[in-house]
Motif scaffolding. Structure first.
Motif, PDB file in Angstrom:
ATOM      1  N   ALA A  32      -2.786  16.491  -6.334  1.00 55.01           N
ATOM      2  CA  ALA A  32      -1.675  16.899  -5.475  1.00 55.01           C
ATOM      3  C   ALA A  32      -1.593  16.011  -4.236  1.00 55.01           C
ATOM      4  O   ALA A  32      -0.492  15.654  -3.791  1.00 55.01           O
ATOM      5  N   LYS A  33      -2.745  15.651  -3.681  1.00 57.01           N
ATOM      6  CA  LYS A  33      -2.742  14.767  -2.506  1.00 57.01           C
ATOM      7  C   LYS A  33      -2.193  13.392  -2.869  1.00 57.01           C
ATOM      8  O   LYS A  33      -1.370  12.827  -2.151  1.00 57.01           O
ATOM      9  N   ALA A  34      -2.626  12.827  -3.991  1.00 61.81           N
ATOM     10  CA  ALA A  34      -2.133  11.514  -4.420  1.00 61.81           C
ATOM     11  C   ALA A  34      -0.634  11.571  -4.701  1.00 61.81           C
ATOM     12  O   ALA A  34       0.113  10.658  -4.335  1.00 61.81           O
ATOM     13  N   PHE A  35      -0.175  12.642  -5.318  1.00 59.74           N
ATOM     14  CA  PHE A  35       1.242  12.793  -5.619  1.00 59.74           C
ATOM     15  C   PHE A  35       2.060  12.950  -4.341  1.00 59.74           C
ATOM     16  O   PHE A  35       3.139  12.367  -4.202  1.00 59.74           O
ATOM     17  N   ARG A  36       1.566  13.727  -3.388  1.00 55.25           N
ATOM     18  CA  ARG A  36       2.261  13.932  -2.119  1.00 55.25           C
ATOM     19  C   ARG A  36       2.358  12.617  -1.334  1.00 55.25           C
ATOM     20  O   ARG A  36       3.412  12.297  -0.775  1.00 55.25           O
ATOM     21  N   VAL A  37       1.275  11.835  -1.309  1.00 58.08           N
ATOM     22  CA  VAL A  37       1.289  10.557  -0.598  1.00 58.08           C
ATOM     23  C   VAL A  37       2.274   9.605  -1.265  1.00 58.08           C
ATOM     24  O   VAL A  37       3.072   8.942  -0.589  1.00 58.08           O
ATOM     25  N   LYS A  38       2.257   9.549  -2.592  1.00 57.89           N
ATOM     26  CA  LYS A  38       3.175   8.677  -3.321  1.00 57.89           C
ATOM     27  C   LYS A  38       4.625   9.059  -3.037  1.00 57.89           C
ATOM     28  O   LYS A  38       5.463   8.203  -2.776  1.00 57.89           O
ATOM     29  N   SER A  39       4.931  10.327  -3.049  1.00 59.87           N
ATOM     30  CA  SER A  39       6.296  10.790  -2.789  1.00 59.87           C
ATOM     31  C   SER A  39       6.745  10.451  -1.371  1.00 59.87           C
ATOM     32  O   SER A  39       7.898  10.061  -1.145  1.00 59.87           O
ATOM     33  N   HIS A  40       5.834  10.584  -0.419  1.00 56.97           N
ATOM     34  CA  HIS A  40       6.183  10.256   0.967  1.00 56.97           C
ATOM     35  C   HIS A  40       6.442   8.753   1.119  1.00 56.97           C
ATOM     36  O   HIS A  40       7.371   8.349   1.842  1.00 56.97           O
ATOM     37  N   LEU A  41       5.651   7.916   0.469  1.00 49.88           N
ATOM     38  CA  LEU A  41       5.856   6.471   0.568  1.00 49.88           C
ATOM     39  C   LEU A  41       7.176   6.058  -0.066  1.00 49.88           C
ATOM     40  O   LEU A  41       7.891   5.201   0.466  1.00 49.88           O
ATOM     41  N   VAL A  42       7.528   6.662  -1.192  1.00 53.37           N
ATOM     42  CA  VAL A  42       8.819   6.378  -1.810  1.00 53.37           C
ATOM     43  C   VAL A  42       9.947   6.804  -0.866  1.00 53.37           C
ATOM     44  O   VAL A  42      10.935   6.079  -0.695  1.00 53.37           O
ATOM     45  N   SER A  43       9.810   7.956  -0.222  1.00 51.59           N
ATOM     46  CA  SER A  43      10.820   8.420   0.729  1.00 51.59           C
ATOM     47  C   SER A  43      10.949   7.481   1.922  1.00 51.59           C
ATOM     48  O   SER A  43      12.064   7.213   2.379  1.00 51.59           O
ATOM     49  N   LEU A  44       9.821   6.965   2.418  1.00 51.18           N
ATOM     50  CA  LEU A  44       9.874   6.006   3.529  1.00 51.18           C
ATOM     51  C   LEU A  44      10.630   4.740   3.131  1.00 51.18           C
ATOM     52  O   LEU A  44      11.442   4.222   3.909  1.00 51.18           O
ATOM     53  N   ILE A  45      10.364   4.245   1.943  1.00 50.10           N
ATOM     54  CA  ILE A  45      11.052   3.037   1.478  1.00 50.10           C
ATOM     55  C   ILE A  45      12.543   3.303   1.332  1.00 50.10           C
ATOM     56  O   ILE A  45      13.375   2.470   1.699  1.00 50.10           O
ATOM     57  N   GLU A  46      12.891   4.477   0.805  1.00 52.33           N
ATOM     58  CA  GLU A  46      14.309   4.811   0.665  1.00 52.33           C
ATOM     59  C   GLU A  46      14.980   4.990   2.022  1.00 52.33           C
ATOM     60  O   GLU A  46      16.129   4.583   2.201  1.00 52.33           O
ATOM     61  N   GLU A  47      14.294   5.579   2.995  1.00 52.01           N
ATOM     62  CA  GLU A  47      14.870   5.750   4.337  1.00 52.01           C
ATOM     63  C   GLU A  47      15.129   4.418   5.016  1.00 52.01           C
ATOM     64  O   GLU A  47      16.120   4.253   5.724  1.00 52.01           O
ATOM     65  N   HIS A  48      14.238   3.448   4.807  1.00 45.65           N
ATOM     66  CA  HIS A  48      14.385   2.133   5.433  1.00 45.65           C
ATOM     67  C   HIS A  48      15.176   1.170   4.559  1.00 45.65           C
ATOM     68  O   HIS A  48      15.246  -0.026   4.870  1.00 45.65           O
ATOM     69  N   GLU A  49      15.748   1.677   3.467  1.00 45.66           N
ATOM     70  CA  GLU A  49      16.572   0.901   2.542  1.00 45.66           C
ATOM     71  C   GLU A  49      15.853  -0.336   2.036  1.00 45.66           C
ATOM     72  O   GLU A  49      16.394  -1.429   2.003  1.00 45.66           O
ATOM     73  N   GLY A  50      14.615  -0.163   1.644  1.00 45.93           N
ATOM     74  CA  GLY A  50      13.818  -1.243   1.088  1.00 45.93           C
ATOM     75  C   GLY A  50      12.500  -1.361   1.813  1.00 45.93           C
ATOM     76  O   GLY A  50      12.266  -0.722   2.838  1.00 45.93           O
ATOM     77  N   TYR A  51      11.638  -2.187   1.259  1.00 46.81           N
ATOM     78  CA  TYR A  51      10.319  -2.394   1.854  1.00 46.81           C
ATOM     79  C   TYR A  51      10.289  -3.726   2.572  1.00 46.81           C
ATOM     80  O   TYR A  51      10.762  -4.743   2.066  1.00 46.81           O
ATOM     81  N   SER A  52       9.725  -3.716   3.769  1.00 44.49           N
ATOM     82  CA  SER A  52       9.401  -4.950   4.488  1.00 44.49           C
ATOM     83  C   SER A  52       8.051  -4.737   5.152  1.00 44.49           C
ATOM     84  O   SER A  52       7.566  -3.608   5.266  1.00 44.49           O
TER      85      SER A  52
END
Length: 157
Positions: A32-52
């Motif tokens: 659950a912790k690994a899944f929660r961290v992964k979901s948050h990182l995907v959300s961060l990338i989507e909020e910033h419209e890509g990764y830099s």
């Protein structure tokens, strides 16, 4: 004497059941912790419209505050299910001295995205689920992978 052997078997069965339930709970919590961290990182990338690389510090601070310590090896060549996409390795986040990472980030461009003025991209985040068996002295690590939706890749413009 017969009752003591019967009680020993019942005690053994109860002990095995308690160990199995504890292991199941530990696995569930780590996954659950690994899944929660992964979901948050995907959300961060989507909020910033890509990764830099400007996101690196924010992601590493999040990993520290969550107490996420599972690490694994990022693969350079990532294959997709349909084999028509090539995933580009972008980053290994929170790398330790052995070269293992807490999270890996990949990017691909869907085939239809290269048409038009703006390039669309999709990102894949890989975190790791650690399965530690202290009695057997084994440490197993499994990847937990998640993808973002198609984004207009403004972070790399």
């Amino acid at each position: 004497m017969r009752e003591s052997y019967g009680a020993m078997w019942i005690f053994g069965i109860c002990l095995i059941f308690i160990i199995m339930m504890t292991a199941y709970l530990a696995i569930s919590i780590n996954y659950a912790k690994a899944f929660r961290v992964k979901s948050h990182l995907v959300s961060l990338i989507e909020e910033h419209e890509g990764y830099s690389s400007t996101l690196d510090e924010e992601i590493e601070n999040y990993l520290d505050t969550q107490g996420y310590t599972a690490r694994g090896n990022c693969t350079e060549n990532l294959t997709s299910r349909t084999n028509d996409e090539s995933w580009e390795y972008l980053a290994c986040l929170d790398k330790d001295e052995t070269g293992r990472c807490s999270a890996c980030i990949y990017r691909t461009y869907p085939p239809s995205s290269k048409e038009g003025p703006t390039i669309r991209a999709r990102y894949k985040v890989m975190t790791f689920f650690r399965f530690d068996v202290p009695v057997a002295k084994a440490l197993l690590t499994f990847p937990v992978v998640g993808e973002s939706r198609n984004l207009f890749n403004f972070a790399n413009s």
